[in-house]
Design a protein around this motif. Structure first.
Motif: not given
Length: 448
Positions: A13-41
């Motif tokens: 996984l070492r050569p993939l650090v610069h891929l996985l780090l931003p993707l992890s942040v991206h997934w965190v950012a998207e997932q934190m909206t999932v549970s609140v979207l139902v109530d908002v909509v």
């Protein structure tokens, strides 16, 4: 020995650090909206009501439109990643989520919710599924074939870990700050990739002759069409890839149908809210991390991807049936626990596809089968949305509010049947060699 292999795999996984780090942040950012979207909509479209048929149909319509376009877009992005590089495609796909969430951060009225759905539909067409396909192709450029199942499992495990962090943030952050934090994180991801991610594909520099706009357009369409035909040939010429495409289709047909209506079903039947959604997702995420980072890498060398795939599909069937037959508010928690097992469908499928594809066709194969899955995600809402709405209403033909989810479980049963019929490339090679040797043996026996 297995723990030694596990540790050795982590080094992959070492050569993939610069891929996985931003993707992890991206997934965190998207997932934190999932549970609140139902109530908002629900609050925007059906204020003061627990059941919102409009939201269910709108979600189903979005999934159908996304499925229509993804049939073409996903294979196309896979081909472009093979031809023009992984990095530019990753930059495009991870950037698309910024704009729809910015709308909800600014305003959560009915009009802005409709605008969010329009932009989010475009975002899903470009990014949903394609980020994983391109990331897996990028990883395959670095990782040896024998290590890929474990590495893909760790990548999906990191995806689950990101979901856990996202759910924790959603559980404790005030609702008014969730979209603001999400946007800030989403903006950081493409910026990080631009500066630190290395390209793995060497582009061929070709001098293009000057030609008219029409001629250039026709040439682009011809090139894309030829690439699509090549991708289809790669998949259908391999019995393994052909079989896994059927597995992926029926699994996605059932699972995407469930995911499109599940939260609305839980809100209507058991009165679930943002906090309970976050608790379920958090529990599932922790189990998924354990199974993907530890269980699959340790068991895969012993039993192989096919056995893991079949067991995971069995867990998905149990998951769907328990949700559909839920008789109390605690049963969905029990059903969700099977997510720790069925989540292994994804890395085992990626590994089977990767092993059956050559190094130059990784993007084509992954993208084409992702396109097959998008056909399933197009079809499932056509049945699930009206069926769910009917059985949640007072006009249901019989009392089974989760009947649509039970119907979806049948698709997973069909996927399990196709998975049991899969043969590895090694088995197919041995079979073909035996077929060649049999006439030779017969001729020798006749000569004797």
């Amino acid at each position: 020995m297995e723990w030694k292999n596990c540790g050795s795999g982590f080094r992959e996984l070492r050569p993939l650090v610069h891929l996985l780090l931003p993707l992890s942040v991206h997934w965190v950012a998207e997932q934190m909206t999932v549970s609140v979207l139902v109530d908002v909509v629900t609050s925007a479209l059906c204020p003061g009501e627990s059941t919102c048929s409009q939201a269910i149909y709108l979600s189903g319509l979005q999934q159908t439109v996304v499925g229509i376009f993804k049939m073409v877009v996903l294979p196309l992005l896979g081909q472009l990643a093979d031809e023009y590089g992984r990095k530019p495609l990753l930059l495009i796909t991870v950037s698309t989520s910024i704009f729809p969430f910015a709308l909800l951060a600014y305003n959560q009225s009915r009009e802005f919710v409709y605008a969010y759905y329009a932009l989010r539909t475009i975002s899903f067409i470009i990014s949903q599924g394609s980020i994983f396909c391109i990331a897996v192709a990028y990883a395959a450029d670095f990782v040896k074939e024998g290590r890929r199942a474990a590495v893909f499992s760790w990548i999906t495990g990191l995806f689950s870990a990101s979901h856990v962090i996202g759910n924790v943030l959603a559980r404790f952050l005030p609702g008014k700050y969730i979209f603001l934090v999400s946007i800030a994180l989403l903006i950081c991801c493409p910026l990080y990739m631009q500066f630190f991610l290395l390209e793995t594909v060497e582009r061929n520099q070709r001098r293009e002759q000057k030609s008219t706009f029409l001629a250039m357009t026709m040439k682009v369409f011809h090139t894309r069409y030829k690439s699509m035909v090549d991708a289809a040939t790669v998949v259908f010429s391999s019995p393994t890839l052909r079989g896994i495409s059927f597995v992926s289709f029926f699994y996605e047909l059932g699972m995407s149908g469930i995911s499109s209506v599940l939260f609305y079903y839980l809100k209507s039947v058991f009165g679930y809210n943002k906090n309970q959604y976050s608790e379920i997702l958090l529990m599932v995420g922790i189990g998924e991390i354990f199974s993907q980072i530890l269980v699959l890498p340790l068991t895969n060398p012993l039993v192989g991807e096919k056995v893991i795939l079949c067991l995971s599909l069995l867990a998905s069937i149990a998951y769907a049936l328990l949700y559909g037959l839920a008789w109390s508010s605690w049963v969905p928690y029990l059903s969700a626990s099977f997510g720790a097992i069925y989540v292994l469908v994804t890395p085992s499928t990626y590994a089977i596809i990767s092993k059956a594809s050559s190094s130059t066709n990784q993007g084509k194969a992954q993208g084409f089968i992702a396109g097959v899955k998008s056909v399933a995600s197009l079809l499932s809402p056509l049945a699930m949305s009206p069926l769910t709405s009917l059985f949640l209403s007072g006009n249901a033909p019989f009392n089974c509010k989760g009947f649509s989810i039970i119907v979806a479980s049948v698709c997973m049963i069909v996927a399990l049947g196709f998975a049991c019929l899969l043969k590895s490339e090694q088995q197919l090679t041995r079979t073909s060699e035996e077929d060649i040797e049999t006439p030779l043996l017969s001729d020798n026996q006749l000569a004797a």
